[in-house]
Design an enzyme around this catalytic site. Structure first.
Site, PDB file in Angstrom:
ATOM      1  N   LYS A  59       0.823  -1.217   0.000  1.00  0.00           N
ATOM      2  CA  LYS A  59       0.000   0.000   0.000  1.00  0.00           C
ATOM      3  C   LYS A  59       0.857   1.267   0.000  1.00  0.00           C
ATOM      4  CE  LYS A  59      -4.432  -1.626   1.340  1.00  0.00           C
ATOM      5  NZ  LYS A  59      -5.657  -1.457   2.075  1.00  0.00           N
ATOM      6  N   LYS A  71      -5.068  -8.783 -10.910  1.00  0.00           N
ATOM      7  CA  LYS A  71      -6.352  -9.178 -10.329  1.00  0.00           C
ATOM      8  C   LYS A  71      -7.422  -8.115 -10.616  1.00  0.00           C
ATOM      9  CE  LYS A  71      -6.367  -7.795  -5.484  1.00  0.00           C
ATOM     10  NZ  LYS A  71      -6.627  -8.224  -4.142  1.00  0.00           N
ATOM     11  N   LYS A 100     -10.995  -2.557  -8.094  1.00  0.00           N
ATOM     12  CA  LYS A 100     -11.808  -1.344  -8.188  1.00  0.00           C
ATOM     13  C   LYS A 100     -11.003  -0.199  -8.802  1.00  0.00           C
ATOM     14  CE  LYS A 100     -15.300   1.311  -6.994  1.00  0.00           C
ATOM     15  NZ  LYS A 100     -15.222   2.354  -6.008  1.00  0.00           N
TER      16      LYS A 100
END
Ligand code: AMP
Length: 390
Positions: free
Chosen positions: A161, A253, A256
């Site tokens: 992240k 993958k 969003k």
């Protein structure tokens, strides 16, 4: 994940069949075998799971998380309910990365509505916003005093992240400057999410598995220090669908944040949109029978995985079913199955999201039910660490 010696065995618990992978340590990881029609939970289980409010769910969230919540919800319903279910919108976790707070407010509501739209029964399950349960963060503080920095340093999510390499170290100047305390300590908040409700089973995707290892570690460290077996070891229930891939670039993958609209399917997409997106899905130019081969045929394999997830069948079974299909036929079959699967959630979501007062009532009820349990745990924890006047 520190699963060492993998002992793969199949345990039948009552009517339940778990595929269990156990390490030589005391960690326990189970894969939920929803393809097994006799699957059932042990009595008096407490199931808990959360999801970040990144907006309306896509197919990855649906099959990688929410569908197993739904299946567990139905299992508890069938077993006439001496198990408890807790599902929550992990809004505090969202603060670990920069946010548009107005957008976050909207996305919290969308996530709450999506959970119910996907079939989680708010009367049977306790559904709440994490931020509405202040006991969780109080318990987190205590748990953080039992959490090793070295262990947290080995977690991978703070690195990804913060856009750091997997081998990044919190003692590097670069990492120290980039990583906020909240992001680094995220797994301790997750441990508190789980331990506050004394959860026995936590359904998660593979990406959260190592955080549950840490939860068990923290629980044991707490127990040892206070001389009590207060916290149990929560079991990890891994969802059978490991990864749904992008429809346009099946090397990534489904996500969003992917800028390519054709890469992802939302649970609210119309039948036309779903058909169009599957029609345009990337496959390959290999001739002959369809095969499942993630390395050489990621696009076709992704479609097979999606079909397996919808039909609750194994990949092997689906390959037998579709091997003589053309790629166009496979895309049509997957589109049709997904349209059927999402018809009800999409309809329900539209109804719920247009009724914020009703959603507020449901979340107030969830908060009330969750705080009764959370408050009891907080009092116990405080007493155990010498603060019995609390
Ligand atoms: P997120 O907060 O978007 O990372 O997703 C929440 C959960 O949804 C994850 O912990 C996974 O269990 C699941 N999930 C998200 N994306 C995917 C995907 N592409 N394939 C499978 N599961 C996914």
């Amino acid at each position: 994940m520190t699963v060492g010696i993998l002992r793969r065995c199949c345990i039948k618990l009552g009517k339940v069949r778990y595929y269990s992978r156990e390490s030589s340590s005391n960690s326990t990881v189970h894969t939920i075998s929803i393809t097994d029609p006799t699957f059932r939970l042990p009595d008096r289980s407490t199931i808990l799971s959360g999801i970040q409010p990144t907006g309306t769910f896509h197919l990855g969230n649906y099959f990688g998380a929410i569908k197993s919540w739904h299946d567990l919800n139905n299992l508890v319903k069938k077993s006439e309910g001496n198990s408890s279910l807790y599902f929550f919108v992990a809004d505090l976790h969202s603060l670990t990365v920069p946010q548009d707070y107005q957008m976050l407010q909207k996305q919290r509501l969308e996530a709450y509505a999506s959970i119910i739209a996907c079939g989680i029964d708010p009367q049977l399950s306790t559904i709440y916003y994490q931020s509405c349960i202040p006991e969780i963060t109080s318990i987190q503080w205590v748990l953080s005093c039992f959490s090793s920095m070295g262990y947290l340093n080995r977690m991978t999510q703070w690195k990804s992240k913060a856009n750091l390499k997997d081998n990044a170290n919190v003692s590097d100047e670069n990492a120290l400057g980039k990583v906020k305390l909240g992001l680094f300590g995220y797994p301790v908040l997750m441990a508190s999410d789980v331990l506050t409700f004394r959860a026995t089973h936590v359904p998660v995707g593979q990406d959260q598995s190592q955080h549950l290892e840490l939860t068990r570690e923290v629980a044991q460290s707490f127990n040892k220090s206070v001389g009590s077996k207060y916290f149990n070891d929560p079991h990890t229930l891994l969802t059978p669908t490991k990864k749904i891939l992008s429809l346009k670039n099946p090397l990534k993958k489904m996500s969003k944040s992917d800028k390519e609209p054709l890469s992802k399917i939302f649970i609210t997409d119309s039948a036309n949109e779903i058909t169009k997106k599957f029609n345009k899905a990337t496959t390959d130019s290999i001739e002959g029978k369809l095969t499942f081969d993630l390395e050489n045929r990621p696009g076709v394999s992704n479609l097979i995985s999606i079909l397996a997830a919808v039909k609750n069948k194994s990949i092997e079974q689906i390959v037998i079913d579709v091997e003589d299909f053309s790629k166009k036929e496979l895309k049509e079959a997957v589109a049709e199955a997904v349209i059927n699967e999402l018809e009800e959630p999409a309809k329900k979501y539209k109804e719920l999201i247009s009724n914020p007062e009703y959603l507020q009532k449901l979340s107030d009820l969830g908060t009330e039910k969750a705080r009764i349990v959370a408050n009891r745990t907080l009092k116990d924890v405080m007493r155990l660490v010498g603060m019995s006047s609390y």
